[in-house]
Scaffold this active site. Sequence first.
Site, PDB file in Angstrom:
ATOM      1  N   ASP A   1      -1.027  15.845 -10.757  1.00 35.28           N
ATOM      2  CA  ASP A   1      -0.402  16.885  -9.963  1.00 35.28           C
ATOM      3  C   ASP A   1       1.000  17.104 -10.543  1.00 35.28           C
ATOM      4  O   ASP A   1       1.501  16.264 -11.289  1.00 35.28           O
ATOM      5  CB  ASP A   1      -0.325  16.445  -8.504  1.00 35.28           C
ATOM      6  CG  ASP A   1       0.348  17.469  -7.624  1.00 35.28           C
ATOM      7  OD1 ASP A   1       0.117  18.665  -7.822  1.00 35.28           O
ATOM      8  OD2 ASP A   1       1.128  17.059  -6.741  1.00 35.28           O
TER       9      ASP A   1
ATOM     10  N   ARG B   1      11.105  26.727 -10.020  1.00 34.34           N
ATOM     11  CA  ARG B   1      10.188  27.150  -8.959  1.00 34.34           C
ATOM     12  C   ARG B   1      10.736  28.460  -8.404  1.00 34.34           C
ATOM     13  O   ARG B   1      11.873  28.509  -7.920  1.00 34.34           O
ATOM     14  CB  ARG B   1      10.112  26.082  -7.872  1.00 34.34           C
ATOM     15  CG  ARG B   1       9.255  26.456  -6.675  1.00 34.34           C
ATOM     16  CD  ARG B   1       7.804  26.202  -6.944  1.00 34.34           C
ATOM     17  NE  ARG B   1       6.980  26.476  -5.789  1.00 34.34           N
ATOM     18  CZ  ARG B   1       6.703  25.575  -4.853  1.00 34.34           C
ATOM     19  NH1 ARG B   1       7.191  24.350  -4.947  1.00 34.34           N
ATOM     20  NH2 ARG B   1       5.938  25.889  -3.832  1.00 34.34           N
TER      21      ARG B   1
ATOM     22  N   ASP C   1       1.097  25.369  -8.283  1.00 27.48           N
ATOM     23  CA  ASP C   1       2.286  26.165  -8.586  1.00 27.48           C
ATOM     24  C   ASP C   1       1.953  27.314  -9.530  1.00 27.48           C
ATOM     25  O   ASP C   1       0.848  27.451 -10.038  1.00 27.48           O
ATOM     26  CB  ASP C   1       3.367  25.263  -9.193  1.00 27.48           C
ATOM     27  CG  ASP C   1       4.768  25.794  -8.902  1.00 27.48           C
ATOM     28  OD1 ASP C   1       4.892  26.971  -8.532  1.00 27.48           O
ATOM     29  OD2 ASP C   1       5.724  25.020  -9.055  1.00 27.48           O
TER      30      ASP C   1
ATOM     31  N   ASP D   1       0.246  12.833  -5.171  1.00 25.56           N
ATOM     32  CA  ASP D   1       1.030  12.267  -4.082  1.00 25.56           C
ATOM     33  C   ASP D   1       0.842  12.956  -2.747  1.00 25.56           C
ATOM     34  O   ASP D   1       1.340  12.470  -1.741  1.00 25.56           O
ATOM     35  CB  ASP D   1       2.519  12.299  -4.430  1.00 25.56           C
ATOM     36  CG  ASP D   1       3.073  13.719  -4.416  1.00 25.56           C
ATOM     37  OD1 ASP D   1       2.327  14.641  -4.788  1.00 25.56           O
ATOM     38  OD2 ASP D   1       4.244  13.898  -4.035  1.00 25.56           O
TER      39      ASP D   1
END
Length: 1225
Positions: A498, A666, A731, A858
């Site tokens: 991830d 981001r 993402d 996670d």
Amino acid sequence: MTKSDVNNKSQRVGPPPIRYGINYVNPEEEDQMEIYGFKPDFFRTFITWIGIIMSCGLLRLVFHWKPHWMLSCTHVRCPLDCAKKVLLIDQFLQKFTEDIKNLSTNLLQYQYSQSTESLEVAANNSETTNSLVIPKPRGVFESTNSLTYFENKKVRYVWDSDERVFFKVRGLDSDIYCSYFYQQKGLTADEQETRRILYDENAIVVEIKTIFQILIQEVLEPFYIFQIFSLLVWGLDEYYYYAACIVIMSALSLTSSVIQTRRNQKQLRDTVQGMDTINVCRGNDIYEEIESSKLVPGDLIEVPAFGCIMQCDAVLLTGNVIVNESMLTGESVPVTKTPLPNTTTDELYDTKEHAKHTIFCGTKVIQTRYYNNAKVKAVIIRTAYQTAKGELIRSIMFPKPVDFKLNRHIHKFIGCLAVLSFIGFLYTVVLKTIRGVPWHKIVLKALDLITIVIPPALPAAMTIGVVFAQSRLRRSNIFCISPRSINISGCINCVCFDKTGTLTEDDLNFAEVVPVDIDKNKFDSAVDVLTDLDYGPLLVCLASCHSLTIIDDNIIGDTLDQKMFYATEWILEEPQVSDTTKYDLLAPTVVKPNNKELGPEVGILRQFPFSSSLQRMSVVTRMTNGTEFELYAKGSPEIISSLCDPNSLPEDFTDTLMEYTEKGFRVLALAYRPLPALTYPKLQRAGREDLEKNLQFLGLLIMGNMLKPETTPIIETLLSANIRTVMITGDNMLTALSVARECNMIQPYHKVVLLEPDSTGYLDNSDEMPTLVWKFANPVTKRRTSIVNFKLVEGQDNDRLHVAITGRTFKILRDHYPDLLNKVAIRGTVFSRMAPEQKQQLVELLQELGYIVGMCGDGANDMASLKQAHAGVSLSEAEASVASPFTSKTPDISCIPILIREGRASIVTSFGILKYMALYSLTQFFSVIILYTFYSNLTDKEFLYEDLFLITLFVTLFGRSEAFDQLNRKPPPSSLIGITPLSSIALQILLVAFIQVIAIVIVWQQYWYRPHVTSDPEDLASHDNYAIFASSVFQYITLSVVFSKGAPYRKPIYTNHLFTLALVLLTILTIYLVVYPTEWIAEFLELDIRYVPYNFRILMVLLAVAHFILAFFAESFIVDFLVFKKLRKWFPSLSPSESLYKEIDNETKHNTRWLPNPLAAYNKPHRRNGSTFSSSINQNAGSELLGKSSPPESGVWTQSQASSVSPIVLRGSNNNNDVHHKPIV
């Protein structure tokens, strides 16, 4: 499995295909199983029990291990409607036998008349009902006179007489319209009782077996049964010393196993068991307090105010609920659950889609909030093991079998030893029969030979390496709940990661905001201090568009929301009343500027929470002095821009977005919409899709998401060890690509291809066959004017090709292009915008292609993939870590190479111990066979010294060698049936037999040799005995050194201090026993050394040295160097067949000809970089181009070509002009 079978398997994702004529339960689902009906047969049952009696119960013991065998022996196949038992076969070929139970209304009436408690359900007589129901689609429950069902793995399956199939009893979460929940007014006590007969009690019960039950279960395992058999043989043979030692060791092992099993059962029960009282609606707003165990799907309940643990899954209808879902997701951040929108009543309920409106079992209710003293209501949709928590517990109680070659080959190897023992058995019987030995002595000696060839301690010895590896992992803060996964982790050749919180830091840092200059229709200069922004829609959006709340005077919520809000320096306020009544006010949450003169405060009236499928969230606000409502939204730039008025999007939207995402930031888009004509009642009734449209674009929110310091070196370590690394993230694509480049998952000189659906001709909801296009996605300069040249021909690793796709493309590939999907799965490095179930599907696909897959994540989005992977590693400290075999308390990916190194050390240890135990058995086998031939045998004391002092001590200390510090590019062999391990065992067997024969031949040549002639079978002392003992006793020491390998998977043998010390001391002791034992020791061991000179004794030691040199040379040079490294190169046919992924990798890693064929689209217009062009190249010219030069930078592939176009590789091209100049994308 043939190659075609592998290919067919790789082309499907999920359960095996449905076969004609076979009945199934859960067809085309993950837990699909074949089902066969059986009914009792008197004749078969009679014959079977005769066989059980005649075999003294041995046949019944076999049936205990294989229950389906007993089913076949006592029952006959029959249609399911008249079956009394069923046989279930899952996709892993596991077989289960279950009894079919029948309930009828007459039986219920009788039961309730006889007892105050039903035999099927615990209910008071006053509440009983004699009716039965069966679930139908759309939440309908149909009355029936009888209920036929069976249970498997805590799941109930009911017979449908109309469809003539057994179906899984589901809750109200499947094929249910959202409007159904608003129609629920509560169940009466009778209706509830009727459904409880169908669903059983709402309790996740983990059975705690008694110590006696666990003990019996353990003792009846084949390993302990064989030990009991061995003890009986040794006892009859008066071999009491070693038998007593085995009894003590087995007792200790059994005690430890029983204690650990019971402790695990108690821990699991304490984790899941819970019961509470809850208010349930009986209709007309009348509520009754009952135990949570009485709840059933369809009950309308009042969610307790705070502090309780939910005991069911329920859909929220009114009010808001703040919960902690760490038990299920691993994320301890409180989550706000909002009511199911009544505007979605025409939609089908979906657990994932409507997760924000669903309260799951096992989550802790922190607070409930509501309006005007109304109750917070929810409709129960699942209970007991059907709930999310129940499914998690079921996955722990009934894990998927680990298909590992070593485990399968061990059984085959033991089978080979059994065949050898049978040969020895026959030889002993024939030899001793010829010599006139009494039959009971013959049987005893022949059976004793079986216990020699098949060592009873083998299973226990095989676990030693895993136990030490687990202990070392614990010292590295890596905790394991599935020790069997440790060996598999040593074979990992692909690791999926991830991104957020795994490769990058958990916390996002506010970087800047990029507002829009409306006059220029372009982005304005970036603002990194939000206090510099003027009061307006952009600042209000940043301050209000979040899901933050105040609990115990602390602002709680998503980390991104917190960082964004703190950057505004505004103040978040909630009314100073009880937390549970904050929704009594019109505006429960207020945000206001720190400086009152800046502007009025803003009240947040309605919230549409973030949805991973929608990729956005929004809020409806109103200024305290205003009259109009406003909607503010934030989310992924792709989604928000699609909801905006196109005229509000700046001209440089794409360029600016790419500039930030390619740097690894981001990026979220911000937008708003005034709602001037909306009243408050209309606002509460309006649907999300009605409000989130025609938005005005405000700007971009830039958040920094930096790599963890450990990420890049760990990725480089894995790549240098030839372990593939893959990123699976939710993402943005360009952000993910930037992170992949930054951590060197994608090298600077590698080519990256972006594969996506043709946006000009395909919509997600269209029935049109999707067309795929591809283009290069490579780093760009700030001005985006550079030209990058690529030569698409065969090359070296610096020409390696990577593919990047989104979740949307992944879905299209699964649905329409399974062949291309396999190649993309092999070449894919970045998978972005992947939904949680898509992560799991990708991991499963990689496994089917032949990879041993590790997964590191996670969060909640990773839970399914962590469970699916061969070795899932959770970086979460929450209880959700029980969903993965490994949990690392160090929150970075440094745990991955540690786990792989320890796994490799463990599997090498397991191989070494297995070979050592096999050679130990065969060494004793040869010794006994030789001595049987000459009227002798090893004495009990000699057996004791070899078995207890040498073998047991060496095997116990063998696994203490630690893992090597570096990862080798070649993984250790995972197959016992291969040329390397078999050649090792064969060579060592030949050497052992050769040395023992040499010892016998030498002793025969001595002048003092006396043949052993005796009529006493207990008189074993002889010169033959001494020669065999003196030569074989050193062989055990030699083999322990030879098989205790060091680099490149374990540290050198001398670093294992206890093992080295034991080697030295036992070697000295053995030399002493062979060369110069005292008289009482010689008598104790029954060594005949009266006439044996010292020069012969020293000769035996020299023979042992010669054996050590030969054995070490054979293992290190012949096996490790010639066979393992060179022979495969000299004779490729001896190499094991390549996995499917290796074949595809070789086809695709240096060229793009397997990608969608660009020439298929040359005769129609294409949109490229904002302009339209058309090609005049005809098909013949296209073919000529394909043969002489490289493909263009993008292409299109239709489904008809997907199965016909095969990779074309150009070899030996020397045309230096064979390049393609490509504008940067």
